[in-house]
Design a protein around this motif. Structure first.
Motif, mmCIF file in Angstrom:
data_model
loop_
_atom_site.group_PDB
_atom_site.id
_atom_site.type_symbol
_atom_site.label_atom_id
_atom_site.label_comp_id
_atom_site.label_asym_id
_atom_site.label_seq_id
_atom_site.Cartn_x
_atom_site.Cartn_y
_atom_site.Cartn_z
ATOM 1 N N SER A 53 0.846 -1.194 0.000
ATOM 2 C CA SER A 53 0.000 0.000 0.000
ATOM 3 C C SER A 53 0.877 1.238 0.000
ATOM 4 N N GLU A 54 0.466 2.243 -0.744
ATOM 5 C CA GLU A 54 1.199 3.518 -0.731
ATOM 6 C C GLU A 54 1.102 4.176 0.638
ATOM 7 N N ASP A 55 0.098 3.766 1.425
ATOM 8 C CA ASP A 55 -0.078 4.341 2.761
ATOM 9 C C ASP A 55 0.880 3.727 3.775
ATOM 10 N N TYR A 56 1.596 2.648 3.369
ATOM 11 C CA TYR A 56 2.529 2.041 4.314
ATOM 12 C C TYR A 56 3.825 2.830 4.282
ATOM 13 N N ILE A 57 3.885 3.820 5.173
ATOM 14 C CA ILE A 57 4.818 4.948 5.011
ATOM 15 C C ILE A 57 6.278 4.599 5.255
ATOM 16 N N SER A 58 6.560 3.578 6.050
ATOM 17 C CA SER A 58 7.967 3.254 6.322
ATOM 18 C C SER A 58 8.661 2.646 5.102
ATOM 19 N N HIS A 59 7.886 2.281 4.086
ATOM 20 C CA HIS A 59 8.466 1.721 2.868
ATOM 21 C C HIS A 59 8.586 2.764 1.761
ATOM 22 N N THR A 60 8.267 4.016 2.044
ATOM 23 C CA THR A 60 8.347 5.062 1.027
ATOM 24 C C THR A 60 8.990 6.310 1.621
ATOM 25 N N GLY A 102 13.918 -0.297 6.206
ATOM 26 C CA GLY A 102 13.078 0.594 5.410
ATOM 27 C C GLY A 102 13.816 1.159 4.214
ATOM 28 N N THR A 103 13.791 2.482 4.069
ATOM 29 C CA THR A 103 14.439 3.121 2.918
ATOM 30 C C THR A 103 15.875 3.569 3.216
ATOM 31 N N GLY A 104 16.441 3.076 4.325
ATOM 32 C CA GLY A 104 17.879 3.204 4.564
ATOM 33 C C GLY A 104 18.373 4.478 5.225
ATOM 34 N N ASP A 105 17.463 5.342 5.681
ATOM 35 C CA ASP A 105 17.903 6.637 6.221
ATOM 36 C C ASP A 105 18.747 6.510 7.482
ATOM 37 N N PHE A 106 18.361 5.580 8.373
ATOM 38 C CA PHE A 106 19.117 5.438 9.623
ATOM 39 C C PHE A 106 20.538 4.946 9.340
ATOM 40 N N LEU A 107 20.666 3.945 8.479
ATOM 41 C CA LEU A 107 22.002 3.427 8.167
ATOM 42 C C LEU A 107 22.844 4.455 7.417
ATOM 43 N N LYS A 108 22.201 5.288 6.635
ATOM 44 C CA LYS A 108 22.933 6.336 5.906
ATOM 45 C C LYS A 108 23.585 7.315 6.886
ATOM 46 N N ILE A 109 22.836 7.724 7.916
ATOM 47 C CA ILE A 109 23.380 8.672 8.905
ATOM 48 C C ILE A 109 24.430 7.968 9.777
ATOM 49 N N VAL A 117 28.108 -0.412 8.442
ATOM 50 C CA VAL A 117 26.666 -0.665 8.442
ATOM 51 C C VAL A 117 26.277 -1.875 7.594
ATOM 52 N N LEU A 118 25.233 -2.566 8.080
ATOM 53 C CA LEU A 118 24.575 -3.620 7.321
ATOM 54 C C LEU A 118 23.099 -3.567 7.691
ATOM 55 N N GLY A 119 22.235 -3.843 6.727
ATOM 56 C CA GLY A 119 20.803 -3.765 7.005
ATOM 57 C C GLY A 119 20.030 -4.888 6.345
ATOM 58 N N VAL A 120 18.840 -5.133 6.893
ATOM 59 C CA VAL A 120 17.919 -6.132 6.361
ATOM 60 C C VAL A 120 16.578 -5.459 6.121
ATOM 61 N N GLU A 121 15.976 -5.699 4.954
ATOM 62 C CA GLU A 121 14.661 -5.135 4.637
ATOM 63 C C GLU A 121 13.938 -6.058 3.649
ATOM 64 N N PRO A 122 12.819 -6.651 4.048
ATOM 65 C CA PRO A 122 12.116 -7.580 3.147
ATOM 66 C C PRO A 122 11.444 -6.908 1.938
ATOM 67 N N SER A 123 11.083 -5.624 2.043
ATOM 68 C CA SER A 123 10.382 -4.957 0.945
ATOM 69 C C SER A 123 11.349 -4.580 -0.176
ATOM 70 N N SER A 124 11.117 -5.121 -1.382
ATOM 71 C CA SER A 124 12.001 -4.817 -2.514
ATOM 72 C C SER A 124 11.905 -3.346 -2.905
ATOM 73 N N ARG A 127 14.025 -1.463 -0.464
ATOM 74 C CA ARG A 127 15.445 -1.751 -0.730
ATOM 75 C C ARG A 127 15.948 -0.959 -1.930
ATOM 76 N N ASN A 128 15.115 -0.829 -2.955
ATOM 77 C CA ASN A 128 15.513 -0.080 -4.154
ATOM 78 C C ASN A 128 15.717 1.405 -3.850
ATOM 79 N N ILE A 129 14.849 1.961 -2.998
ATOM 80 C CA ILE A 129 14.994 3.374 -2.596
ATOM 81 C C ILE A 129 16.288 3.547 -1.791
ATOM 82 N N ALA A 130 16.543 2.589 -0.898
ATOM 83 C CA ALA A 130 17.770 2.630 -0.081
ATOM 84 C C ALA A 130 19.013 2.546 -0.973
ATOM 85 N N LYS A 131 18.951 1.701 -1.987
ATOM 86 C CA LYS A 131 20.096 1.526 -2.895
ATOM 87 C C LYS A 131 20.449 2.835 -3.595
ATOM 88 N N GLU A 132 19.413 3.611 -3.952
ATOM 89 C CA GLU A 132 19.642 4.920 -4.584
ATOM 90 C C GLU A 132 20.370 5.878 -3.639
#
Length: 285
Positions: A53-60, A102-109, A117-124, A127-132
């Motif tokens: 869902s687009e409303d699932y905010i931790s994935h966007t 999620g979208t990697g903000d915590f690991l980025k900081i 840093v290493l992270g795990v995230e089941p949502s593809s 993960r794609n947003i984090a990769k960017e």
């Protein structure tokens, strides 16, 4: 399986909650008096579809709605608070694992502050947003073997985990002997939870499978020979959760009412310590 049976033993009906994010379905939330925790029933076999869902905010990183904007602006402040917490630990190698990144903000900081840093995230999608952002995440915790971490963080993740006991055992295995496990979860004993009842947004059925109290966290981790070293309030959560809860209850955000409820929850928690969400710093016994 033994722990799962134990957690599902002697359950009592508590309330019925609706999935406001994806399906509109109703789920039972059952009470386990031995652990002072609530358990969502039943668990859908296709649980991963309930995150689509687009409303699932931790994935966007969405900033479309007012709620998105509130979430994203508060997120920047809380990231600094989280960083400050992990920097306060006495660590040797500064290795950190963030589960449910999620979208990697915590690991980025963290990476910008000299953490490995290493992270795990089941949502593809996440993960794609984090990769960017330059943060590469693994899909599953079980992909990580023969590594030890000084800090393992789960920011609002443990409530989503199906095989709870197995998962905690794996986290303990990955934690260094002097490491810290940092877990943030909603608290069903908070004032806002009791006020909004079945409309409390942090029930978030069926994605949230477990609804913890301080008692349940202490009991579950003591069984794994781990102890809670410190408990820290997440004071912003009461406001955000109250905004969403008002929307579920009345169809509107009602920001003034929500802010009042959030403030009242934090005020009462100054005496009771029952904040809307709590961070637990846990270590091996």
């Amino acid at each position: 399986m033994g722990r799962k049976r134990e957690l599902h033993k002697g359950l009592e009906p508590f309330l019925n909650c609706k999935d406001y994010t994806v399906s509109g379905e109703t789920y039972e939330v059952m009470f386990n008096p031995d652990y002072d925790m609530l358990i969502t029933s039943p668990v859908p076999v296709d649980l991963e579809n309930y995150y689509k869902s687009e409303d699932y905010i931790s994935h966007t990183d969405s900033k479309k709605s007012m709620l998105d904007k509130v979430y994203q602006s508060v997120k920047n402040y809380t990231l600094k608070r989280k960083l400050s917490l992990i920097n306060s630990f006495d660590t040797e190698s500064k290795n950190i694992l963030d589960v449910g990144a999620g979208t990697g903000d915590f690991l980025k900081i963290c990476a910008a502050n000299n953490w490995n840093v290493l992270g795990v995230e089941p949502s593809s999608d996440a993960r794609n947003i984090a990769k960017e952002k330059g943060v590469v995440l693994k899909e599953d915790l079980l992909e990580i073997e023969n590594q030890k971490f000084d800090v393992i963080t789960l920011w609002h993740v443990l409530e989503h985990v199906e095989m709870l006991s197995d998962y905690i055992s794996k986290l303990k295995e990955l934690l260094s002997d002097n490491g810290r496990l940092v877990i943030a979860v909603p608290n069903h004993k908070s004032y806002d939870a009791k006020y909004y009842k079945e409309f409390w947004a942090a029930f978030d059925v069926p994605r949230h499978l477990w609804h913890f109290s301080q008692t349940s966290i202490h009991k579950i981790f003591s069984t794994e020979e781990m102890i809670v070293e410190k408990t820290i309030p997440m004071k912003f959560d009461s406001y955000y959760v109250s905004l969403l809860s008002e929307k579920y209850k009345t169809g509107k955000m009602n920001p003034v009412k929500a802010l009042y409820r959030g403030f009242t929850s934090n005020l009462k928690a100054r005496t009771s310590s029952e904040y809307s969400s709590l961070i637990y710093v846990i270590k091996k016994h």
